[in-house]
Write an enzyme that holds these catalytic residues in place. Structure first.
Site, mmCIF file in Angstrom:
data_model
loop_
_atom_site.group_PDB
_atom_site.id
_atom_site.type_symbol
_atom_site.label_atom_id
_atom_site.label_comp_id
_atom_site.label_asym_id
_atom_site.label_seq_id
_atom_site.Cartn_x
_atom_site.Cartn_y
_atom_site.Cartn_z
ATOM 1 N N GLU A 1 30.198 33.809 45.899
ATOM 2 C CA GLU A 1 30.219 34.948 44.982
ATOM 3 C C GLU A 1 30.754 34.493 43.628
ATOM 4 O OE1 GLU A 1 32.027 38.765 45.862
ATOM 5 O OE2 GLU A 1 31.744 38.378 48.005
ATOM 6 N N ASP B 1 39.409 45.470 41.481
ATOM 7 C CA ASP B 1 40.147 44.217 41.622
ATOM 8 C C ASP B 1 41.639 44.387 41.385
ATOM 9 O OD1 ASP B 1 37.984 42.457 42.209
ATOM 10 O OD2 ASP B 1 37.321 42.686 40.135
ATOM 11 N N TYR C 1 28.813 44.505 53.241
ATOM 12 C CA TYR C 1 30.163 44.051 52.916
ATOM 13 C C TYR C 1 31.145 45.119 53.403
ATOM 14 C CZ TYR C 1 33.802 42.103 49.709
ATOM 15 O OH TYR C 1 34.922 41.540 49.169
#
Length: 274
Positions: A49, A60, A174
């Site tokens: 990634e 994040d 995911y």
């Protein structure tokens, strides 16, 4: 099948689980990203990634936020992303490459143009964590037209929507291991195996687990019930000493930090082998 699915299928025949490291593109510099990607492949990465630096990375935690800031301070732009992916392909990098970005940069660049450039460069997939599934059709269709797997994230809070999200998935699904932003966790949720099993029942695609995976022991746990292990913050954290040493012009510390980064990556792949 796409190149991403082919990797999972090949690993399954060997009894292995995919190791999917995440790094921020352009941290501590584009030439370093090129070197890191090549050595991650040698260290056992099955898919990589590449995080596109963005000034407001909502999903994040602080480690990846700081990496994005370091990259932006280097002047990294979206056009650099495609150029670097193309350069990696030209140099012989064969593992699937996934672009991790946010919806705003894609919209500003142009949805169709983004996927056209990604495909032309040699990217295989894209992850856009802040793209709601209910509003994703335009982006998904553009990805399909250009042969890019748009990989969805499914969180524990998405249980009622798993089937809908999984139905439109490409490449793999995911699974977010825990609520909150990316970052290292001292232990995995006891409910994670059940959650992953629920996702598995909704899709024939491979299922990978990310968010918080930071030790080989955790990777070994996930191998029991998932097809892939995604390692982000724990790896990006190892880039910080490298970035500091590069900024200080300390060659000895630079090589030491770099060696530790690749050693750690190899240690995360080891328990995922057959």
């Amino acid at each position: 099948m796409s190149r991403i699915q082919n990797v999972f299928a090949d690993l399954k025949t060997k009894g292995e689980t995919a190791f999917i490291p995440f790094i921020t593109l352009g941290d501590p510099g584009l030439e370093w990203t090129e070197r890191i990607v090549r050595d991650l492949e040698r260290a056992g990465a099955d898919i990589i990634e590449l995080g596109i630096p963005y000034s407001d990375p909502l999903a994040d935690g602080p480690v990846i936020q700081e990496a994005a800031l370091r990259s932006l301070n280097q002047g990294t732009k979206l056009v650099d992303v495609f150029q670097l992916v193309a350069k990696l392909r030209q140099s012989g990098v064969a593992v699937p490459l996934i672009l991790f970005t946010y919806v705003n940069p894609v919209l500003q660049f142009g949805v169709e143009r983004f996927f056209a450039e990604a495909a032309k460069a040699g990217a295989d997939g894209a992850i856009i964590p802040d793209l709601p599934h209910e509003e994703s059709e335009e982006v998904r269709m553009a990805a399909v037209r250009h042969g890019i797997d748009l990989i969805p994230l499914v969180a524990p809070t998405s249980r009622q929507r798993i089937e809908k999200i999984a139905k439109d998935a490409a490449g793999f699904v995911y699974c977010v291991s825990s609520l909150g932003v990316t970052g290292m966790r001292s232990e995995l949720s006891a409910e994670l195996p059940e959650f992953v099993a629920g996702v598995r029942s909704a899709t024939p695609l491979p299922v990978a687990v990310g968010f918080g995976v930071s030790t080989p022991e955790q990777a070994a746990q996930i191998k029991r019930y998932a097809d892939g292990v995604i390692v982000g913050s724990a790896l990006v954290r190892k880039v910080k000493p490298l970035a500091d040493a590069v900024a200080a012009g300390n060659q000895a510390e630079t090589e030491k930090a770099y060696a530790e980064l690749i050693r750690f990556a190899a240690s995360m792949k080891e328990p995922l082998r057959s």
